[in-house]
Design a protein around this motif. Structure first.
Motif, PDB file in Angstrom:
ATOM      1  N   ARG A  10       0.826  -1.215   0.000  1.00 25.52           N
ATOM      2  CA  ARG A  10       0.000   0.000   0.000  1.00 25.52           C
ATOM      3  C   ARG A  10       0.858   1.261   0.000  1.00 25.52           C
ATOM      4  NH1 ARG A  10      -3.313  -2.218   5.034  1.00 25.52           N
ATOM      5  NH2 ARG A  10      -1.187  -2.911   5.364  1.00 25.52           N
ATOM      6  N   MET A  11       1.928   1.254   0.797  1.00 18.15           N
ATOM      7  CA  MET A  11       2.713   2.474   0.969  1.00 18.15           C
ATOM      8  C   MET A  11       3.871   2.556  -0.035  1.00 18.15           C
ATOM      9  SD  MET A  11       1.174   4.074   3.428  1.00 18.15           S
ATOM     10  CE  MET A  11       2.273   5.205   4.251  1.00 18.15           C
ATOM     11  N   ASP A  30       9.734  -6.556  -4.848  1.00 22.23           N
ATOM     12  CA  ASP A  30       8.879  -7.047  -3.764  1.00 22.23           C
ATOM     13  C   ASP A  30       8.923  -8.569  -3.856  1.00 22.23           C
ATOM     14  OD1 ASP A  30       6.157  -5.702  -2.156  1.00 22.23           O
ATOM     15  OD2 ASP A  30       6.257  -7.881  -2.363  1.00 22.23           O
ATOM     16  N   ASN A  95       7.229   1.568   9.856  1.00 22.13           N
ATOM     17  CA  ASN A  95       6.999   1.904  11.262  1.00 22.13           C
ATOM     18  C   ASN A  95       7.936   1.102  12.164  1.00 22.13           C
ATOM     19  OD1 ASN A  95       5.026   3.909  11.532  1.00 22.13           O
ATOM     20  ND2 ASN A  95       3.376   2.457  11.139  1.00 22.13           N
ATOM     21  N   THR A 117       6.616   7.800   8.453  1.00 27.52           N
ATOM     22  CA  THR A 117       5.763   8.161   7.322  1.00 27.52           C
ATOM     23  C   THR A 117       4.323   8.220   7.795  1.00 27.52           C
ATOM     24  OG1 THR A 117       7.263   6.967   5.843  1.00 27.52           O
ATOM     25  CG2 THR A 117       5.056   7.427   4.997  1.00 27.52           C
TER      26      THR A 117
HETATM   27  N1  NAI Z   1      -0.625   1.384   5.732  1.00 27.10           N
HETATM   28  C1  NAI Z   1      -0.429   2.544   6.371  1.00 27.10           C
HETATM   29  O1  NAI Z   1      -1.340   3.377   6.508  1.00 27.10           O
HETATM   30  C2  NAI Z   1       0.932   2.907   6.903  1.00 27.10           C
HETATM   31  C3  NAI Z   1       1.940   1.967   6.955  1.00 27.10           C
HETATM   32  N2  NAI Z   1       3.169   2.325   7.441  1.00 27.10           N
HETATM   33  C4  NAI Z   1       4.264   1.366   7.522  1.00 27.10           C
HETATM   34  O2  NAI Z   1       4.810   1.173   6.226  1.00 27.10           O
HETATM   35  C5  NAI Z   1       5.324  -0.158   6.109  1.00 27.10           C
HETATM   36  C6  NAI Z   1       4.636  -0.835   4.936  1.00 27.10           C
HETATM   37  O3  NAI Z   1       3.246  -0.810   5.170  1.00 27.10           O
HETATM   38  P1  NAI Z   1       2.174  -1.174   4.048  1.00 27.10           P
HETATM   39  O4  NAI Z   1       2.627  -0.720   2.720  1.00 27.10           O
HETATM   40  O5  NAI Z   1       0.881  -0.698   4.577  1.00 27.10           O
HETATM   41  O6  NAI Z   1       2.217  -2.761   4.107  1.00 27.10           O
HETATM   42  P2  NAI Z   1       1.759  -3.791   2.986  1.00 27.10           P
HETATM   43  O7  NAI Z   1       1.535  -5.070   3.697  1.00 27.10           O
HETATM   44  O8  NAI Z   1       0.661  -3.215   2.164  1.00 27.10           O
HETATM   45  O9  NAI Z   1       3.053  -3.906   2.049  1.00 27.10           O
HETATM   46  C7  NAI Z   1       4.248  -4.479   2.467  1.00 27.10           C
HETATM   47  C8  NAI Z   1       4.918  -5.046   1.229  1.00 27.10           C
HETATM   48  O10 NAI Z   1       6.211  -5.499   1.584  1.00 27.10           O
HETATM   49  C9  NAI Z   1       6.434  -6.710   0.891  1.00 27.10           C
HETATM   50  N3  NAI Z   1       7.488  -7.426   1.575  1.00 27.10           N
HETATM   51  C10 NAI Z   1       7.431  -8.054   2.774  1.00 27.10           C
HETATM   52  N4  NAI Z   1       8.629  -8.564   3.084  1.00 27.10           N
HETATM   53  C11 NAI Z   1       9.461  -8.252   2.063  1.00 27.10           C
HETATM   54  C12 NAI Z   1      10.822  -8.487   1.802  1.00 27.10           C
HETATM   55  N5  NAI Z   1      11.588  -9.152   2.669  1.00 27.10           N
HETATM   56  N6  NAI Z   1      11.342  -8.025   0.658  1.00 27.10           N
HETATM   57  C13 NAI Z   1      10.582  -7.348  -0.227  1.00 27.10           C
HETATM   58  N7  NAI Z   1       9.282  -7.081  -0.036  1.00 27.10           N
HETATM   59  C14 NAI Z   1       8.734  -7.525   1.102  1.00 27.10           C
HETATM   60  C15 NAI Z   1       5.099  -7.396   0.871  1.00 27.10           C
HETATM   61  O11 NAI Z   1       5.019  -8.396  -0.138  1.00 27.10           O
HETATM   62  C16 NAI Z   1       4.162  -6.227   0.629  1.00 27.10           C
HETATM   63  O12 NAI Z   1       3.948  -5.997  -0.746  1.00 27.10           O
HETATM   64  C17 NAI Z   1       5.032  -0.831   7.451  1.00 27.10           C
HETATM   65  O13 NAI Z   1       6.144  -0.700   8.289  1.00 27.10           O
HETATM   66  C18 NAI Z   1       3.878  -0.019   7.999  1.00 27.10           C
HETATM   67  O14 NAI Z   1       3.772  -0.096   9.392  1.00 27.10           O
HETATM   68  C19 NAI Z   1       3.441   3.606   7.850  1.00 27.10           C
HETATM   69  C20 NAI Z   1       2.482   4.558   7.809  1.00 27.10           C
HETATM   70  C21 NAI Z   1       1.136   4.293   7.357  1.00 27.10           C
END
Ligand code: NAI
Ligand code: 5RP
Length: 301
Positions: A10-11, A30, A95, A117
């Motif tokens: 998502r981010m 990814d 995070n 972020t």
């Molecule tokens: N969703 C939100 O509103 C917010 C999220 N965050 C933080 O941003 C970070 C990402 O969050 P999201 O994008 O929401 O999570 P998400 O679950 O939508 O995306 C995470 C991505 O990372 C990939 N991934 C996981 N392990 C991996 C690896 N070893 N190598 C490559 N890719 C890998 C996954 O396949 C997935 O596409 C987290 O730390 C989250 O806490 C921060 C602020 C807001």
């Protein structure tokens, strides 16, 4: 500039799109191949591993991690580190706990920026708020990327040394918990109270000029519009909680009282239990000291 982005959920995908839109190049990876293919369709250069991201970037590599906090960050850094030197820069935009970030900043050969972020998926349109910790030179070097990913130049700043970006984001999330709790309590009283109110109308009115207007209140308005004033089938179960827990832990270590944030975190944990034991005991104790009726419920076991 050329930026490697690892983590295209998502981010991370928003980081890719906004950096591409600003005219920079992106190398994207990814573990989800579909996410890589989608980013490639949007104009990024696909990579098939974390190491390949580093290999496909030139000298002076700039890499943004947007993977879940915890082990995935360490795993990515372990794979990246042999490809990095002191001229390179890694940003962790997730995070992460600030102490993990200070440890990682010491351990990796590259300059390390911990970047809190905020803005969520709505940041695709608006840009994010970015709270950055780490070396000044690395922050300065990445200003064009931060300008693109944030709402603009005012949407990012260097908070201080390693860890400070994620520290500020941790406290931000504690504030987020307390704000959600206080809006929740106000609307609960309005919902249970003496008038039959349209809560979407209340939220909309408040959002137009009231002292308590905010983005979270706009999201309340959206929730009542989409779910109804009684929130329809939305369950009273609130997930998450790690960042709020860290905020409370830090307040205890610093001996700074943050009762509203603590209370909001407790409410979140409470939402996941069924009948609450302490309330059941209070119910029974009122019988003990006053022979007040004990309300009873059917129990499954
Ligand atoms: N969703 C939100 O509103 C917010 C999220 N965050 C933080 O941003 C970070 C990402 O969050 P999201 O994008 O929401 O999570 P998400 O679950 O939508 O995306 C995470 C991505 O990372 C990939 N991934 C996981 N392990 C991996 C690896 N070893 N190598 C490559 N890719 C890998 C996954 O396949 C997935 O596409 C987290 O730390 C989250 O806490 C921060 C602020 C807001
Ligand atoms: O950082 C955020 C918002 O600011 C993210 O939405 C985060 O996933 C919230 O997590 P939690 O509710 O578990 O603290």
């Amino acid at each position: 500039m050329e930026l490697g982005v690892i983590g295209l959920g998502r981010m991370g995908r928003i980081v890719v799109d906004r950096v591409l839109d600003a005219g920079h190049d992106v190398v994207a990876f990814d573990i989800d191949e579909d996410a890589v293919a989608d980013a490639a369709d949007a104009g990024a250069t696909p990579a098939n591993s974390i190491a390949a991201v580093a290999d496909q970037l030139g000298t002076e590599k700039r890499i943004w991690l947007m993977v879940p906090a915890g082990d995935p960050v360490d795993a990515a850094l372990e794979e990246l580190d042999p490809h990095l030197d002191a001229d390179d820069i890694v940003v962790d935009g997730g995070n992460s706990h600030f102490e993990d970030s200070t440890r990682r900043a010491e351990a990796v050969d590259a300059a390390y920026l911990d970047c809190g972020t905020s803005g969520g998926p709505a940041g695709a349109e608006l840009g994010f708020s970015l709270m950055v910790g780490g070396p000044q030179w690395a922050y300065d070097e990445l200003v064009p990327v931060f300008d693109a990913v944030a709402t603009g130049p005012a949407g990012h700043d260097r908070m201080g040394p390693a860890g400070s970006g994620h520290y500020v984001k941790m406290v931000h999330n504690g504030v987020e918990y307390a704000l959600m709790q206080t809006y929740g309590e106000g609307f609960e009283l309005l919902h249970e109270g003496r008038y039959d109110l349209d809560l979407e109308a209340v939220a909309r009115t408040w959002n137009n000029g009231a002292v308590i207007r905010s983005w979270l209140l706009e999201l309340c308005e959206e929730a009542f519009r989409e779910e109804g004033s009684d929130l329809g089938t939305v369950a009273d179960h609130v997930a998450g909680g790690s960042t709020g827990t860290w905020t409370v832990q830090e307040s205890l270590e610093q001996e700074v009282a943050i009762p509203l944030i603590y209370e909001a975190l407790g409410e979140r944990f409470d939402s996941r239990t069924g009948a609450k034991f302490s309330r059941r005991l209070a119910n029974r104790l009122r019988y003990g000291f006053g022979r007040h009726d004990v309300a009873r419920t059917e129990r499954s076991e």
